[in-house]
Design an enzyme around this catalytic site. Structure first.
Site, PDB file in Angstrom:
ATOM      1  N   ASP A  39       0.866  -1.180   0.000  1.00 13.65           N
ATOM      2  CA  ASP A  39       0.000   0.000   0.000  1.00 13.65           C
ATOM      3  C   ASP A  39       0.898   1.224   0.000  1.00 13.65           C
ATOM      4  O   ASP A  39       1.649   1.452   0.948  1.00 13.65           O
ATOM      5  CB  ASP A  39      -0.916   0.015   1.221  1.00 13.65           C
ATOM      6  CG  ASP A  39      -1.803   1.246   1.243  1.00 13.65           C
ATOM      7  OD1 ASP A  39      -2.568   1.429   0.277  1.00 13.65           O
ATOM      8  OD2 ASP A  39      -1.732   2.013   2.216  1.00 13.65           O
ATOM      9  N   GLU A 123      -1.993  -1.146  -5.866  1.00 13.91           N
ATOM     10  CA  GLU A 123      -3.230  -0.542  -6.349  1.00 13.91           C
ATOM     11  C   GLU A 123      -3.038   0.053  -7.744  1.00 13.91           C
ATOM     12  O   GLU A 123      -1.980   0.597  -8.051  1.00 13.91           O
ATOM     13  CB  GLU A 123      -3.696   0.556  -5.386  1.00 13.91           C
ATOM     14  CG  GLU A 123      -4.178   0.033  -4.046  1.00 13.91           C
ATOM     15  CD  GLU A 123      -4.594   1.150  -3.110  1.00 13.91           C
ATOM     16  OE1 GLU A 123      -5.684   1.048  -2.531  1.00 13.91           O
ATOM     17  OE2 GLU A 123      -3.820   2.114  -2.969  1.00 13.91           O
ATOM     18  N   ASP A 202      -2.809   1.284   6.956  1.00 14.76           N
ATOM     19  CA  ASP A 202      -2.107   0.933   5.723  1.00 14.76           C
ATOM     20  C   ASP A 202      -1.839  -0.564   5.630  1.00 14.76           C
ATOM     21  O   ASP A 202      -1.823  -1.134   4.536  1.00 14.76           O
ATOM     22  CB  ASP A 202      -0.796   1.711   5.628  1.00 14.76           C
ATOM     23  CG  ASP A 202      -1.028   3.218   5.542  1.00 14.76           C
ATOM     24  OD1 ASP A 202      -2.109   3.622   5.072  1.00 14.76           O
ATOM     25  OD2 ASP A 202      -0.132   3.980   5.946  1.00 14.76           O
TER      26      ASP A 202
END
Length: 241
Positions: A39, A123, A202
């Site tokens: 992340d 992501e 996170d």
């Protein structure tokens, strides 16, 4: 062959092709054991699904005062003069120094991640869009786009893989039970009222990213994580070599 001019001189880039070398194909498939979720953020450069975090170096912000001083000196030089040309080169060299530091950090971080797992999940961020927000300076300083490009190329060259997943609600969904737990950006701890798990925000997102890359539902992944104590982990810092 390409020739490029930079602040400290000219660079020649040669591209060579050896047809006797077979093309490298990536056949590795993501599993819970061989995949690491990351992340990326502005508080830490990244946090992994194993609870490790890499500090964000902020090379541009740390050099802002130096750049401000150099640009002020430049503004005082007469246009067309040799002193102004020299001042322009000095400012350009400072910008190049920052870019080189960031690039070196990206390469070292990518190497560290690829030593930990065969598949790295991240992501699928709209970085260009995010760079137009009020966080633009911090996002550009972190260099997410350049880092992900480096990570992807190095993974492919090593016969490994990167996977970009849908970023929707990775921070909001509980990685332990799947229920949505709404929280503002300033809330840095994920505390689920449904299953009781309390972990770093996170870290929660990184685990969700890993699960999405693997294609497992939260409940299936949860059973595999119980042996690792994921629900009790807190992110801890590791500095790239």
């Amino acid at each position: 062959m390409t020739i490029s001019r930079k602040a400290d001189g000219y660079y020649i880039t040669l591209s060579l092709e050896d047809k006797s070398v077979p093309a490298l194909t990536t056949k590795v498939e993501p599993t819970l054991k061989n995949t690491l979720g990351i992340d990326m953020g502005l508080k830490e450069f990244l946090v992994t699904s194993e609870g490790e975090s890499v500090p964000i170096p902020q090379y541009y912000r740390k050099s802002q005062q130096r750049l401000k001083t150099l640009q002020k000196r430049l503004s005082r030089k007469k246009k067309g003069s040799k002193r102004r040309l020299k001042a322009v080169k000095t400012v350009a060299k400072q910008h190049k120094k920052i870019a080189d530091q960031r690039k070196d950090f990206h390469f070292k971080t990518a190497n560290e991640l690829l030593l930990k797992a065969e598949v790295i999940a991240h992501e699928n961020l709209n970085i260009k869009g995010l760079a137009k927000t009020r966080l633009s300076k911090s996002i550009n300083d972190a260099g997410w786009g350049n880092f992900l490009t480096i990570l992807t190329v190095k993974a492919e060259n090593a016969g490994q893989k990167t996977i970009a997943v849908n970023p929707k609600n990775t921070s909001q969904d509980c990685s332990n039970c799947g229920e949505k737990v709404k929280k503002e950006l300033n809330i840095r701890t994920h505390s689920c009222p449904h299953c009781g798990v309390v972990i770093d925000r996170d870290l929660n997102a990184a685990i969700n990213i890993k699960n999405r890359a693997v294609g497992h539902s939260v409940l299936k992944a949860r059973g595999a994580r119980r042996n690792t104590g994921a629900g009790k982990r807190e992110a801890h810092i590791v500095a790239p070599a």
